[in-house]
Design a protein around this motif. Structure first.
Motif, PDB file in Angstrom:
ATOM      1  N   HIS A 110     -31.339  29.551   0.870  1.00  0.00           N
ATOM      2  CA  HIS A 110     -31.483  28.915  -0.440  1.00  0.00           C
ATOM      3  C   HIS A 110     -32.561  29.564  -1.291  1.00  0.00           C
ATOM      4  O   HIS A 110     -33.263  30.469  -0.860  1.00  0.00           O
ATOM      5  CB  HIS A 110     -31.688  27.415  -0.242  1.00  0.00           C
ATOM      6  N   PHE A 119     -25.393  22.487  -1.884  1.00  0.00           N
ATOM      7  CA  PHE A 119     -25.379  23.807  -1.277  1.00  0.00           C
ATOM      8  C   PHE A 119     -25.681  23.777   0.202  1.00  0.00           C
ATOM      9  O   PHE A 119     -26.651  23.199   0.625  1.00  0.00           O
ATOM     10  CB  PHE A 119     -26.392  24.684  -1.987  1.00  0.00           C
ATOM     11  N   GLY A 120     -24.847  24.470   0.949  1.00  0.00           N
ATOM     12  CA  GLY A 120     -25.086  24.625   2.371  1.00  0.00           C
ATOM     13  C   GLY A 120     -23.982  25.451   2.945  1.00  0.00           C
ATOM     14  O   GLY A 120     -22.943  25.605   2.304  1.00  0.00           O
ATOM     15  N   PRO A 121     -24.187  25.959   4.155  1.00  0.00           N
ATOM     16  CA  PRO A 121     -23.089  26.710   4.763  1.00  0.00           C
ATOM     17  C   PRO A 121     -21.929  25.748   4.985  1.00  0.00           C
ATOM     18  O   PRO A 121     -22.152  24.621   5.416  1.00  0.00           O
ATOM     19  CB  PRO A 121     -23.666  27.194   6.091  1.00  0.00           C
ATOM     20  N   ASP A 165     -34.869  20.961  -3.967  1.00  0.00           N
ATOM     21  CA  ASP A 165     -34.469  20.740  -5.357  1.00  0.00           C
ATOM     22  C   ASP A 165     -35.648  20.282  -6.214  1.00  0.00           C
ATOM     23  O   ASP A 165     -36.424  19.416  -5.803  1.00  0.00           O
ATOM     24  CB  ASP A 165     -33.365  19.674  -5.383  1.00  0.00           C
ATOM     25  N   HIS A 213     -24.022  30.095  -7.448  1.00  0.00           N
ATOM     26  CA  HIS A 213     -22.835  29.355  -7.017  1.00  0.00           C
ATOM     27  C   HIS A 213     -22.500  28.195  -7.959  1.00  0.00           C
ATOM     28  O   HIS A 213     -21.763  27.287  -7.577  1.00  0.00           O
ATOM     29  CB  HIS A 213     -23.020  28.837  -5.589  1.00  0.00           C
ATOM     30  N   TRP A 265     -15.219  21.366  -3.557  1.00  0.00           N
ATOM     31  CA  TRP A 265     -15.779  22.231  -4.592  1.00  0.00           C
ATOM     32  C   TRP A 265     -14.660  22.684  -5.545  1.00  0.00           C
ATOM     33  O   TRP A 265     -14.834  22.736  -6.760  1.00  0.00           O
ATOM     34  CB  TRP A 265     -16.489  23.430  -3.935  1.00  0.00           C
ATOM     35  N   LEU A 303     -20.731  26.990 -11.335  1.00  0.00           N
ATOM     36  CA  LEU A 303     -19.785  27.382 -12.384  1.00  0.00           C
ATOM     37  C   LEU A 303     -20.246  26.797 -13.717  1.00  0.00           C
ATOM     38  O   LEU A 303     -20.559  25.618 -13.803  1.00  0.00           O
ATOM     39  CB  LEU A 303     -18.396  26.865 -12.009  1.00  0.00           C
ATOM     40  N   SER A 341     -30.668  20.859 -11.644  1.00  0.00           N
ATOM     41  CA  SER A 341     -30.962  20.246 -10.344  1.00  0.00           C
ATOM     42  C   SER A 341     -29.671  19.592  -9.861  1.00  0.00           C
ATOM     43  O   SER A 341     -28.661  19.608 -10.551  1.00  0.00           O
ATOM     44  CB  SER A 341     -32.059  19.196 -10.498  1.00  0.00           C
ATOM     45  N   MET A 342     -29.739  19.014  -8.674  1.00  0.00           N
ATOM     46  CA  MET A 342     -28.580  18.270  -8.188  1.00  0.00           C
ATOM     47  C   MET A 342     -28.403  17.004  -9.028  1.00  0.00           C
ATOM     48  O   MET A 342     -29.281  16.627  -9.790  1.00  0.00           O
ATOM     49  CB  MET A 342     -28.799  17.881  -6.731  1.00  0.00           C
ATOM     50  N   SER A 366     -20.383  23.018 -12.562  1.00  0.00           N
ATOM     51  CA  SER A 366     -19.764  22.531 -11.331  1.00  0.00           C
ATOM     52  C   SER A 366     -20.386  23.270 -10.166  1.00  0.00           C
ATOM     53  O   SER A 366     -20.463  24.497 -10.188  1.00  0.00           O
ATOM     54  CB  SER A 366     -18.251  22.785 -11.382  1.00  0.00           C
ATOM     55  N   PHE A 367     -20.842  22.525  -9.197  1.00  0.00           N
ATOM     56  CA  PHE A 367     -21.491  23.182  -8.053  1.00  0.00           C
ATOM     57  C   PHE A 367     -21.402  22.287  -6.820  1.00  0.00           C
ATOM     58  O   PHE A 367     -21.296  21.077  -6.924  1.00  0.00           O
ATOM     59  CB  PHE A 367     -22.953  23.515  -8.373  1.00  0.00           C
TER      60      PHE A 367
END
Lengths: 186, 413
Positions: free
Chosen positions: B125, A38-40, B380, B181, A15, B183, A62-63, A34-35
């Motif tokens: 989420h 997502f997850g722990p 998503d 989260h 990241w 940027l 979106s991703m 920039s991302f």
């Protein structure tokens, strides 16, 4: 719009390097996003991060599904089909790889000519310069060789903003060295 | 106020949470009381750094729960402070009792809700069921689309909340992870411009109290004793609720004014502040949507327009008070509306669908409605899924009827 997908493992600064690229591009007046996927965070687990770069404001939230460029920080991930998944036809793979370059096709399980491939001995260089196998900034240098998305100076400025004094200096050395040692696989 | 040229606006590379923290830093906030919860934690972390570095005058109260966070904000705001807190999902649920008290006491608290799915199963989420859960609490609810808007709206929220026509708390909603989260590079105004925009520190309205001769500031102050929220049974409770109902009616006008004034200063505006529309004038199919997904929908709709398909988008920026008449006017001439909800009221429909359905009820000629529930637990909303939805709606428009009014987008069958 240019979309970059970063592959690495939790703890390798995936990241962070995506953010560094975004910060550098931002200095040159473009729009960025920039991302992480997502997850722990789990140390050692495969993780993804994404950078979007555009001359226009970026609307999509979106991703990234069809990246232009894939950067791989950890060569032990190369066998995974996730690496080439969705990569645009003729897209670019930039990877940490120290073996004989021609072996890369077998490792990735792809044929010649599908993608442009660049390799960089990032782990070796990181161990030499940082004394730790943290390859994220090395692979940023490798990416710049593969695709001049942003100037080296902007990257150095971003690195100086993100890291304190000597750590920034060492990472800048590493980026320069990685840039020099990155080769396109012919 | 004079326009601040872009080169005088500082460029920041920040995520949505950090953008909110910067906005609060510049807003002369007297009290922040907060408890960390993912994905809101970064707001509190960054802001506590500003406090530790002496960059703000704010009293930061590290409370032991969200119930206490909102309680501390209620006390602080009743004593005249500008107060802020932030939370998400289960933390917001724990605040629930005090949310009603904050609104009923007419305290202009600002709350950042970093939208996250409620347990169980535990999930960190994004979805909007947390925000929909506070729908009836008497708060103004704004939803932002990107990181820049998270910054802009947080500052605007203090102005809206403290406007004497309003005096109600405001929740600024930003999507967990997709904004918190992520940027992005944003522009922030100089501190002094934000201070001027807000009129400096919080101004306390004066009220006439029948047992005192002069008008007095509406704050807890031992020198001029006042009561806030004492016992109020069937004798006056109903009348006090009418005041809240009336205050809500003034909100759209104030939100529009603040949006316009912000535009004059910063060069940025979000539709008219209440709704943001794209390609709606001649659209056969219109998508309504809240939050960051609106950006992805716009992106996809532009592609459909390039192919000559008459598709439009309405982003609902203000969910409470709900702009019934305004949205009906925008939607009434379309053939089909796809109402996207990142939440559902179990046993009913998505929450914004219910609002839009009632908005259109009184129209003789009206579009067909389809409710798309999507993205629960952070799934998503990819451009591909949105394309699929729009293609379904285009077929519905062509066919002239809809078979299934409640559809689930991107779920396994």
């Amino acid at each position: 719009m240019l979309e970059v997908r970063w592959h690495g493992r939790g703890g390798q600064g995936v990241w962070t390097v995506s953010n560094l690229l975004a910060m550098a591009v931002s200095l040159e007046g473009k729009y960025v996003q920039s991302f992480p996927a997502f997850g722990p965070e789990r140390s050692g687990a495969p993780v993804l991060a994404f950078t979007r770069i555009s001359d226009e404001p970026i609307e999509v939230h979106s991703m990234v599904y069809e990246p232009d460029i894939v950067v791989v920080l950890d060569y032990t991930l190369l066998g995974s089909p996730a690496i080439t998944h969705g990569l645009k036809k003729g897209g670019v793979i930039v990877t940490n790889f120290e073996d004989e370059p021609s072996k890369i096709y077998d490792v990735l399980g792809i044929s010649r000519g599908e993608y442009r491939i660049f390799t960089c001995p990032a782990t070796k260089l990181a161990l030499e310069i940082l004394k730790r196998a943290i390859t994220n900034t090395a692979m940023l240098g490798a990416l710049l060789k593969a695709s001049p998305i942003v100037s080296m100076d902007s990257v150095f400025e971003a690195v100086k903003e993100r890291f304190p004094g000597t750590i920034a200096e060492k990472n800048i050395d590493l980026i320069k060295k990685a840039y020099e040692e990155t080769r396109e696989v012919k | 106020m004079a326009k601040v040229p872009l080169e005088k606006q500082t460029l920041l590379n920040v995520n949505g949470d950090e953008a909110v923290a910067w906005a609060v830093k510049q807003s002369l906030v007297d009290v922040v009381a907060a408890y960390p919860i993912t994905p809101q934690t970064i707001i509190v972390e960054r802001f506590s750094e500003f406090v530790a570095n002496g960059e703000v005058h704010t009293e930061f109260v590290a409370v032991e729960s969200e119930h206490s966070a909102m309680s501390a904000c209620v006390g602080a705001a009743a004593a005249g402070a500008r107060a802020f807190t932030a939370t998400a999902a289960n933390g917001l649920a724990l605040m629930w009792e005090i949310l009603y008290i904050a609104a009923s006491l007419r305290l202009p608290i600002v709350l950042a809700v970093v939208n996250r799915a409620l347990s169980a199963p535990i999930n960190i989420h994004c979805d909007h069921n947390d925000a929909y859960g506070m729908r009836d609490a008497g708060w103004i609810q704004l939803f932002v689309e990107n990181v820049q808007e998270a910054y802009d709206t947080t500052i605007q929220a203090f102005r809206i909340a403290e406007d004497e026509r309003v005096l109600l708390p405001v929740a600024v909603n930003l999507d967990g992870f997709f904004l918190s989260h992520t940027l992005e590079n944003i522009r922030i105004l100089p501190d002094e411009v934000v201070h001027e925009f807000l009129g400096g520190y919080r101004k306390i309205p004066k009220v006439k109290v029948d047992y005192l001769e002069d008008e007095v500031p509406l704050v807890l102050n031992p020198a001029r004793p006042l009561s806030f929220g004492p016992l109020d049974l069937y004798d006056y409770y109903f009348e006090h609720k009418m005041h809240q109902i009336e205050a809500m009616k003034n909100v759209p006008e104030v939100v529009r004014e603040v949006n316009q004034e912000w535009y004059e200063i910063s060069g940025r505006k979000y539709g008219d502040g209440v709704l943001e529309t794209l390609y709606v004038e001649d659209a056969d199919v219109i998508i309504t949507v809240l939050g960051s997904t609106a950006g992805t929908v716009k992106h996809v709709v532009r592609k459909f327009r390039r192919d000559g398909k008459k598709v439009g988008v309405v982003r609902i920026r203000m969910f409470r008070p709900f702009p019934h008449r305004e949205i009906a006017e925008v939607l009434k001439n379309a053939k089909v509306i796809g109402v996207m909800d990142r939440g559902i009221s179990f046993g009913s429909y998505g929450q914004s669908y219910l609002e839009i359905n009632s908005s259109l009820y009184d129209y003789k000629e009206k579009p067909m409605l389809v409710n798309y529930v999507y993205g629960l637990g952070g799934r998503d909303a990819s451009p591909e899924l949105i394309e699929k939805m729009i293609n379904e709606l285009l077929s519905d428009a062509e066919r002239g009827y809809v078979e299934n009014k409640l559809r689930f987008l991107g779920v396994r069958e």
